[in-house]
Design a protein around this motif. Structure first.
Motif, PDB file in Angstrom:
ATOM      1  N   ALA A 176      16.821-116.907 -13.936  1.00 36.61           N
ATOM      2  CA  ALA A 176      16.071-118.147 -13.788  1.00 36.61           C
ATOM      3  C   ALA A 176      16.634-118.990 -12.321  1.00 36.61           C
ATOM      4  N   GLY A 177      18.107-118.769 -12.114  1.00 40.24           N
ATOM      5  CA  GLY A 177      18.561-119.374 -10.877  1.00 40.24           C
ATOM      6  C   GLY A 177      18.076-118.454  -9.573  1.00 40.24           C
ATOM      7  N   THR A 178      17.912-117.186  -9.694  1.00 39.64           N
ATOM      8  CA  THR A 178      17.428-116.382  -8.466  1.00 39.64           C
ATOM      9  C   THR A 178      15.899-116.925  -8.317  1.00 39.64           C
ATOM     10  N   MET A 179      15.127-116.920  -9.429  1.00 35.92           N
ATOM     11  CA  MET A 179      13.690-117.392  -9.037  1.00 35.92           C
ATOM     12  C   MET A 179      13.783-118.632  -8.317  1.00 35.92           C
ATOM     13  N   MET A 180      14.737-119.390  -8.793  1.00 37.06           N
ATOM     14  CA  MET A 180      14.701-120.964  -8.173  1.00 37.06           C
ATOM     15  C   MET A 180      14.905-120.916  -6.940  1.00 37.06           C
ATOM     16  N   LEU A 181      15.864-120.205  -6.558  1.00 37.86           N
ATOM     17  CA  LEU A 181      16.255-120.283  -5.085  1.00 37.86           C
ATOM     18  C   LEU A 181      15.151-119.296  -4.186  1.00 37.86           C
ATOM     19  N   PHE A 182      14.327-118.808  -4.783  1.00 40.79           N
ATOM     20  CA  PHE A 182      13.074-118.071  -3.903  1.00 40.79           C
ATOM     21  C   PHE A 182      12.198-119.368  -3.536  1.00 40.79           C
ATOM     22  N   ASP A 183      11.457-119.024  -2.144  1.00 34.70           N
ATOM     23  CA  ASP A 183      10.293-119.943  -1.935  1.00 34.70           C
ATOM     24  C   ASP A 183       9.224-119.793  -2.695  1.00 34.70           C
ATOM     25  N   ASP A 184       8.136-120.275  -2.549  1.00 35.39           N
ATOM     26  CA  ASP A 184       6.869-119.863  -3.278  1.00 35.39           C
ATOM     27  C   ASP A 184       6.370-118.660  -2.847  1.00 35.39           C
ATOM     28  N   SER A 185       6.449-118.174  -1.525  1.00 36.83           N
ATOM     29  CA  SER A 185       5.694-116.791  -1.248  1.00 36.83           C
ATOM     30  C   SER A 185       6.685-115.583  -2.048  1.00 36.83           C
ATOM     31  N   GLU A 186       8.056-115.839  -2.099  1.00 40.74           N
ATOM     32  CA  GLU A 186       8.771-114.889  -2.720  1.00 40.74           C
ATOM     33  C   GLU A 186       8.737-114.708  -3.972  1.00 40.74           C
ATOM     34  N   ARG A 187       8.315-115.969  -4.804  1.00 43.59           N
ATOM     35  CA  ARG A 187       8.244-115.905  -6.088  1.00 43.59           C
ATOM     36  C   ARG A 187       7.175-115.320  -6.686  1.00 43.59           C
ATOM     37  N   ALA A 188       6.097-115.353  -5.681  1.00 46.77           N
ATOM     38  CA  ALA A 188       4.637-114.833  -6.081  1.00 46.77           C
ATOM     39  C   ALA A 188       4.910-113.158  -5.905  1.00 46.77           C
ATOM     40  N   MET A 189       6.006-112.662  -5.422  1.00 49.19           N
ATOM     41  CA  MET A 189       6.124-111.290  -5.352  1.00 49.19           C
ATOM     42  C   MET A 189       6.620-110.634  -6.387  1.00 49.19           C
ATOM     43  N   VAL A 190       7.685-111.323  -7.156  1.00 50.79           N
ATOM     44  CA  VAL A 190       7.963-110.723  -8.520  1.00 50.79           C
ATOM     45  C   VAL A 190       7.129-110.762  -9.523  1.00 50.79           C
ATOM     46  N   LYS A 191       7.074-109.605  -9.948  1.00 48.95           N
ATOM     47  CA  LYS A 191       5.841-109.031 -10.964  1.00 48.95           C
ATOM     48  C   LYS A 191       6.342-108.766 -12.422  1.00 48.95           C
ATOM     49  N   GLY A 192       7.769-108.677 -12.510  1.00 50.31           N
ATOM     50  CA  GLY A 192       8.277-108.204 -13.459  1.00 50.31           C
ATOM     51  C   GLY A 192       9.902-108.516 -13.799  1.00 50.31           C
ATOM     52  N   ILE A 193      10.276-108.726 -14.931  1.00 47.64           N
ATOM     53  CA  ILE A 193      11.824-108.963 -15.059  1.00 47.64           C
ATOM     54  C   ILE A 193      12.085-107.901 -15.973  1.00 47.64           C
ATOM     55  N   LEU A 194      13.568-107.351 -15.537  1.00 48.81           N
ATOM     56  CA  LEU A 194      14.108-106.375 -16.132  1.00 48.81           C
ATOM     57  C   LEU A 194      15.603-106.582 -16.865  1.00 48.81           C
ATOM     58  N   ILE A 195      15.904-106.416 -17.931  1.00 48.69           N
ATOM     59  CA  ILE A 195      17.210-107.013 -18.406  1.00 48.69           C
ATOM     60  C   ILE A 195      18.052-105.416 -18.512  1.00 48.69           C
ATOM     61  N   ASN A 196      19.217-105.353 -17.820  1.00 51.63           N
ATOM     62  CA  ASN A 196      19.869-104.025 -17.906  1.00 51.63           C
ATOM     63  C   ASN A 196      21.051-104.122 -18.497  1.00 51.63           C
ATOM     64  N   LYS A 197      21.648-102.988 -19.129  1.00 58.53           N
ATOM     65  CA  LYS A 197      22.909-102.625 -19.445  1.00 58.53           C
ATOM     66  C   LYS A 197      23.027-103.224 -20.745  1.00 58.53           C
ATOM     67  N   PHE A 198      21.930-103.418 -21.822  1.00 61.83           N
ATOM     68  CA  PHE A 198      21.772-104.113 -22.932  1.00 61.83           C
ATOM     69  C   PHE A 198      22.637-103.312 -23.990  1.00 61.83           C
ATOM     70  N   ARG A 199      23.261-104.023 -24.884  1.00 63.05           N
ATOM     71  CA  ARG A 199      24.073-103.408 -25.856  1.00 63.05           C
ATOM     72  C   ARG A 199      23.553-104.259 -27.301  1.00 63.05           C
ATOM     73  N   GLY A 200      23.043-103.760 -28.447  1.00 61.31           N
ATOM     74  CA  GLY A 200      22.741-104.537 -29.512  1.00 61.31           C
ATOM     75  C   GLY A 200      21.261-104.615 -29.782  1.00 61.31           C
ATOM     76  N   ASP A 201      21.034-105.512 -30.882  1.00 65.23           N
ATOM     77  CA  ASP A 201      19.599-105.547 -31.234  1.00 65.23           C
ATOM     78  C   ASP A 201      18.637-106.243 -30.450  1.00 65.23           C
TER      79      ASP A 201
END
Length: 505
Positions: A176-201
């Motif tokens: 969320a913090g990374t997205m907040m620090l992007f400007d509008d044009s940068e935010r528009a380029m992010v099309k998907g979020i990945l959570i990596n190295k997950f352990r658990g349910d």
């Protein structure tokens, strides 16, 4: 013209390199011609291409996963730190010079045309290009001169997947913090979020994903588990250095130098049954190994002074006097000699004494040696590791200095039949009883080399070596890339990835 997709991370070591390698493998499996790309890489683990050019190891791994030959087009800018304030700058595989952070910061925009040329060439050759970002894309003090994250995404018109490392904690805040620090044009380029190295349910994670999507208006398209795959590591963030556990029948200690480079030279030894490979940085950690390895380093003289000051050199010399085999590769080979001289200030400048275990002197030169080699271990290797005699080898050399014997009766370690595609008869490395040194990276990767090394160490301890089997590194890597692709394919919505790739930005 290729379609492009980019993987950025909220921080260093978020798993970008591995995700890119996995996507390259998946696209290859799905029938596409795919190539990796990273505009600028900072790493001490590098590689020499068939053309004799230098590039980052991460893009080599990704190219292997894609089933193609590595090319500097995939990594046009490589930074290799020489100390805490300066780096060697490599552009299109050639050394451009050593620069401070400020000097490079001012020069970065001048490098953009070279990055564009490299990308455009790949763009004409492949169906898909998977681009990797670097560090965090939201460093607001550095964004003005960015050439590797959002600036590169815009140049390539590449939609972005943003990955966060949940294993390190605070993943929702970092995304969320990374997205907040992007400007509008940068935010528009992010099309998907990945959570990596997950352990658990994953069901326990789902409420957080729903809240994150509502907050940043970007879909979470995958939760990748902590994958147990063995892929070459890029740099000093590797987890290999921290491995602990019981010591096997054979104990190999690699000196963990402050500027250690190309430690992937020794990965093959980790796969041998009964072998423990440890990275050590203190006398207490060294203990009583069966073999001590001095690895490559980006600054031989300063790292030699480091082991001299912390007592490791004295301990290594004691082990050598008792007959423990010592093997130096590249910078480690240079350390084993009697003297290191740096008349041009390539490293620290001046002259210092070496460890005195091999009768040889090293002089650092202005030009870097970059070459691929083929050959064999000499037919009459002396000492404990004589079982290596005659075994074929293939690898590469990458070093600033030249090491010459001062005793011309010193035994030869290896003979090169081919240097960067040209036939040659040249000696590579020296051995003196149980002390061995060579510039060849990947010297143990050839079929039978690791097996012969471990067999010799077992025999020296009076242990059975009949069960030691050879490791085919090429086949092993292929298996690991397939496992990586399987793990990512099963945990990312690939239909969405293809839709993102098709729509672009």
């Amino acid at each position: 013209m290729a379609k492009a997709i980019m993987v950025q991370g909220t921080m260093s070591n978020a798993g970008k390199s591995l995700i890119v390698a996995g996507l390259c493998r998946i696209f290859k499996q799905d029938g596409y011609r795919v190539a990796p790309f990273k505009a600028q890489n900072m790493a001490l683990n590098s590689f020499i291409t068939k053309e004799g050019l230098e590039m980052g190891r991460a893009q080599v791994v990704q190219a292997e996963a894609a089933g193609i030959e590595p090319s500097v087009l995939m990594n046009p800018v490589l930074l290799k730190p020489t100390n805490d304030t300066r780096s060697q700058v490599i552009i299109n595989g050639e050394v451009s010079g050593n620069m401070s952070a400020k000097e490079y910061y001012l020069k970065k925009r001048d490098i953009v045309p070279e990055i564009q040329k490299a990308y455009q060439k790949l763009d004409s050759l492949y169906d898909i290009i998977v681009i990797e970002g670097a560090g965090s894309p939201a460093e607001i003090n550095l964004k003005e001169n960015d050439i590797v994250n959002m600036h590169m995404a815009k140049l390539a018109k590449a939609p972005v997947l943003l990955a966060g490392d949940i294993d390190r904690g605070g993943v929702f805040a970092s995304l969320a913090g990374t997205m907040m620090l992007f400007d509008d044009s940068e935010r528009a380029m992010v099309k998907g979020i990945l959570i990596n190295k997950f352990r658990g349910d994953k069901t326990i994670l789902q409420p957080g994903l729903d809240m994150l999507e509502e907050l940043i208006h970007v879909p979470a398209i995958g939760v990748i588990p902590y994958l147990s795959v063995d892929i070459d590591d890029e740099d000093s963030l590797t987890e290999r250095f921290e491995k602990k556990g019981a010591v096997g029948m054979i104990d190999i200690a690699v000196i963990r130098l402050p500027r250690i480079s190309n430690f992937t030279d020794f990965n093959v030894l980790e796969y041998m049954p009964g072998v423990t490979l440890r990275y050590v940085k203190t006398v207490e950690e060294l203990r009583q190994p069966d073999l001590i390895i001095l690895p490559g380093t980006k600054n031989t003289m300063e790292d030699l002074l480091w082991i001299r000051q912390n007592g490791l050199e004295a301990s290594i010399l004691k082990h050598a006097a008792l007959g423990t085999p010592i093997f130096g590769v590249c910078g480690g080979y240079q350390m084993l000699g009697t003297e290191l001289s740096d008349p041009y200030g390539v490293e620290a400048g001046g002259t210092i004494s070496g460890m005195g275990l091999l009768p040889a002197k090293t002089i650092f030169e202005k030009e870097k040696t970059r070459t691929r080699v083929k050959g064999r271990f000499h037919s009459q290797i002396t000492g404990l590791l004589s079982e290596l005699s005659g075994i074929e080898l293939e690898g590469y050399e990458i070093h600033m200095g030249q090491t010459r014997p001062i005793d011309h009766q010193i035994a030869c370690l290896a003979v090169l039949d081919e240097i960067s595609g040209q036939q040659s008869e040249e000696y590579a490395g020296m051995c003196d009883h149980h002390i061995y040194g060579s510039y060849i990276h990947g010297i143990f990767d050839g079929e039978g080399a690791a097996q012969a090394l471990v067999s010799a160490l077992l025999k020296a301890k009076g242990l059975d070596c009949e069960e030691i089997s050879s490791v085919n590194m090429r086949d092993y890597k292929e298996q690991q890339y397939d496992l990586l692709a399987k793990g990512i394919r099963e945990n990312i919505d690939m239909d969405q990835v293809y839709q993102i790739l098709e729509k672009g930005v």
